[in-house]
Write an enzyme that holds these catalytic residues in place. Structure first.
Site, PDB file in Angstrom:
ATOM      1  N   LEU A 155       0.829  -1.225   0.000  1.00  0.00           N
ATOM      2  CA  LEU A 155       0.000   0.000   0.000  1.00  0.00           C
ATOM      3  C   LEU A 155       0.855   1.263   0.000  1.00  0.00           C
ATOM      4  CD1 LEU A 155      -2.836  -0.301   2.670  1.00  0.00           C
ATOM      5  CD2 LEU A 155      -3.001   0.242   0.253  1.00  0.00           C
ATOM      6  N   ARG A 238      -5.100   1.336  10.111  1.00  0.00           N
ATOM      7  CA  ARG A 238      -5.967   0.861  11.187  1.00  0.00           C
ATOM      8  C   ARG A 238      -5.974   1.900  12.303  1.00  0.00           C
ATOM      9  NH1 ARG A 238      -7.833  -1.997   7.955  1.00  0.00           N
ATOM     10  NH2 ARG A 238      -8.001  -4.265   7.919  1.00  0.00           N
ATOM     11  N   ASP A 262      -9.713   7.692   7.731  1.00  0.00           N
ATOM     12  CA  ASP A 262     -10.595   6.669   7.150  1.00  0.00           C
ATOM     13  C   ASP A 262     -10.856   5.542   8.138  1.00  0.00           C
ATOM     14  OD1 ASP A 262     -12.001   5.631   4.801  1.00  0.00           O
ATOM     15  OD2 ASP A 262     -10.481   4.049   4.787  1.00  0.00           O
ATOM     16  N   GLU A 267     -15.191   1.312  15.165  1.00  0.00           N
ATOM     17  CA  GLU A 267     -15.954   1.544  13.927  1.00  0.00           C
ATOM     18  C   GLU A 267     -17.288   0.820  14.004  1.00  0.00           C
ATOM     19  OE1 GLU A 267     -13.549   0.620  10.478  1.00  0.00           O
ATOM     20  OE2 GLU A 267     -11.937   1.911  11.176  1.00  0.00           O
ATOM     21  N   HIS A 286     -14.167   4.245   6.581  1.00  0.00           N
ATOM     22  CA  HIS A 286     -13.389   3.066   6.178  1.00  0.00           C
ATOM     23  C   HIS A 286     -13.747   2.700   4.727  1.00  0.00           C
ATOM     24  CE1 HIS A 286     -11.152  -0.655   7.926  1.00  0.00           C
ATOM     25  NE2 HIS A 286     -10.938  -0.566   6.624  1.00  0.00           N
ATOM     26  N   SER A 288     -11.840   3.973   1.955  1.00  0.00           N
ATOM     27  CA  SER A 288     -10.798   4.410   1.020  1.00  0.00           C
ATOM     28  C   SER A 288     -10.484   3.368  -0.050  1.00  0.00           C
ATOM     29  CB  SER A 288      -9.523   4.793   1.770  1.00  0.00           C
ATOM     30  OG  SER A 288      -8.925   3.648   2.336  1.00  0.00           O
ATOM     31  N   ALA A 289     -10.905   2.108   0.172  1.00  0.00           N
ATOM     32  CA  ALA A 289     -10.649   1.086  -0.870  1.00  0.00           C
ATOM     33  C   ALA A 289     -11.909   0.794  -1.679  1.00  0.00           C
ATOM     34  CB  ALA A 289     -10.130  -0.201  -0.229  1.00  0.00           C
TER      35      ALA A 289
HETATM   36  C1  OXD Z   1      -8.729  -4.334   4.261  1.00  0.00           C
HETATM   37  C2  OXD Z   1      -9.582  -3.185   4.607  1.00  0.00           C
HETATM   38  O1  OXD Z   1      -7.968  -4.804   5.112  1.00  0.00           O
HETATM   39  O2  OXD Z   1     -10.519  -2.879   3.840  1.00  0.00           O
HETATM   40  O3  OXD Z   1      -8.785  -4.793   3.115  1.00  0.00           O
HETATM   41  O4  OXD Z   1      -9.367  -2.540   5.634  1.00  0.00           O
END
Ligand code: OXD
Length: 309
Positions: A155, A238, A262, A267, A286, A288-289
């Site tokens: 990442l 995290r 994020d 959560e 949460h 961002s992906a």
């Molecule tokens: C992951 C997340 O670990 O979405 O893929 O946080």
């Protein structure tokens, strides 16, 4: 790897994280001789596990391995190890996704531009029909900034690649630097012990650390205090890596310009959290992906991995 019985359990409340019929068609055409079975729900998945030699899933508990005698490999799209547990016996291999960087780095850039280009001012002015052209003199440009990325796995490296293309100078921070003393997208690589020296120079600090005991509270109040006056902090990893009270203190003291967050220690972020109402905080849930390309990227990565196993 030769797959005879593939079991798929990729339903997710987030629709962009769920396999669609086009993905199943791609999988079936890539493995015409494989029995491809889609679980209807978690109970169905557990029942069908006994037959499967390979699974694609969002969740796998360690006690499930015992009832899965033929299983060789578990693949999950998740980058984090939060939802799929490894086989305690070591017999079954577990594969976590590494494709997220291409999506998450764009989420990161959008947060950086939000603060650099003062987009909260633009939104506020627009709401009140104000032509506030004289208020942008302190905007900043990524090409003239230094970005420290803590967590330099797939990442962090993907983010560094895009930031470097923007012209930023990236400092990569890794817990273990072996083999990472140099990186094509970083002007400097350091380990955590040297972070306090580098923080006073960084305009943006990006945290993309995994969860777990090793990273719990790793970014301390001293790290916040060492940050450059007017710097921004982003957390897309995290929420356990700092105490949110330390972050809130840094934001309230005016030493940080802003934070793009994020992930959180709890959560969904509780309604009572002061973070919701701080003016210099940008909150995303949460997400961002989350992107339409998510499962496509996962399936591409999985096909490539399986081909080479
Ligand atoms: C992951 C997340 O670990 O979405 O893929 O946080």
């Amino acid at each position: 790897m030769e797959i005879r019985n593939l079991l798929i359990n990729l339903g997710n409340p987030v629709q962009a994280f769920s396999a669609q019929s086009s993905h199943l068609e791609l999988i079936r055409s890539s493995f015409p001789d494989t029995c491809v079975c889609v679980a209807e729900n978690s109970g169905d998945f557990r029942r069908k596990l006994a037959e499967a030699d390979c699974v694609l899933t969002w969740v796998f508990k360690k006690e499930w391995y015992e009832g899965a005698a033929n299983l060789q490999a578990v693949f999950t799209p998740a980058a984090g190890h939060d939802w799929v547990e490894k086989d305690p016996s070591g017999r079954v291999r577990t594969f976590y996704g590494h494709f997220h960087g291409r999506i998450m780095r764009e989420s990161l850039i959008s947060m950086m531009l939000y603060f650099n280009r003062k987009l909260s001012k633009s939104l506020g002015d627009q709401q009140h029909k104000v032509w506030g052209r004289l208020g942008y003199n302190d905007c900043r440009s990524i090409f003239n900034q230094r970005v420290l990325i803590a967590g330099f796995g797939s990442l962090g490296q993907s983010m560094a690649e895009l930031l470097t293309a923007f012209g930023a100078r990236v400092i990569g921070v890794k817990r273990n630097l072996a083999g990472f003393e140099k990186h094509p997208h970083a002007v400097k690589m350091i380990n955590f012990d040297r972070m306090l020296e580098e923080l006073p120079e960084a305009d943006h600090v990006v945290l993309v650390l995994p969860g777990g005991a090793e990273t719990d509270g790793i970014f301390t109040a001293s790290h916040f205090q060492a940050m450059k006056q007017g710097a921004c902090l982003f957390n897309l990893g995290r929420g356990n890596c700092y105490r949110e009270t330390d972050l809130i203190d840094a934001l309230n003291s005016g030493s940080l310009k802003g934070a793009g967050l994020d992930v959180f220690s709890e959560e969904p972020l509780p309604e009572s959290s002061p973070l919701w109402t701080l003016p210099n905080v940008l909150i995303t849930p949460h997400s961002s992906a989350i992107s339409s390309e998510y499962v496509d990227l996962f399936i591409d990565e999985w096909l490539e991995t399986v081909k080479n196993l």
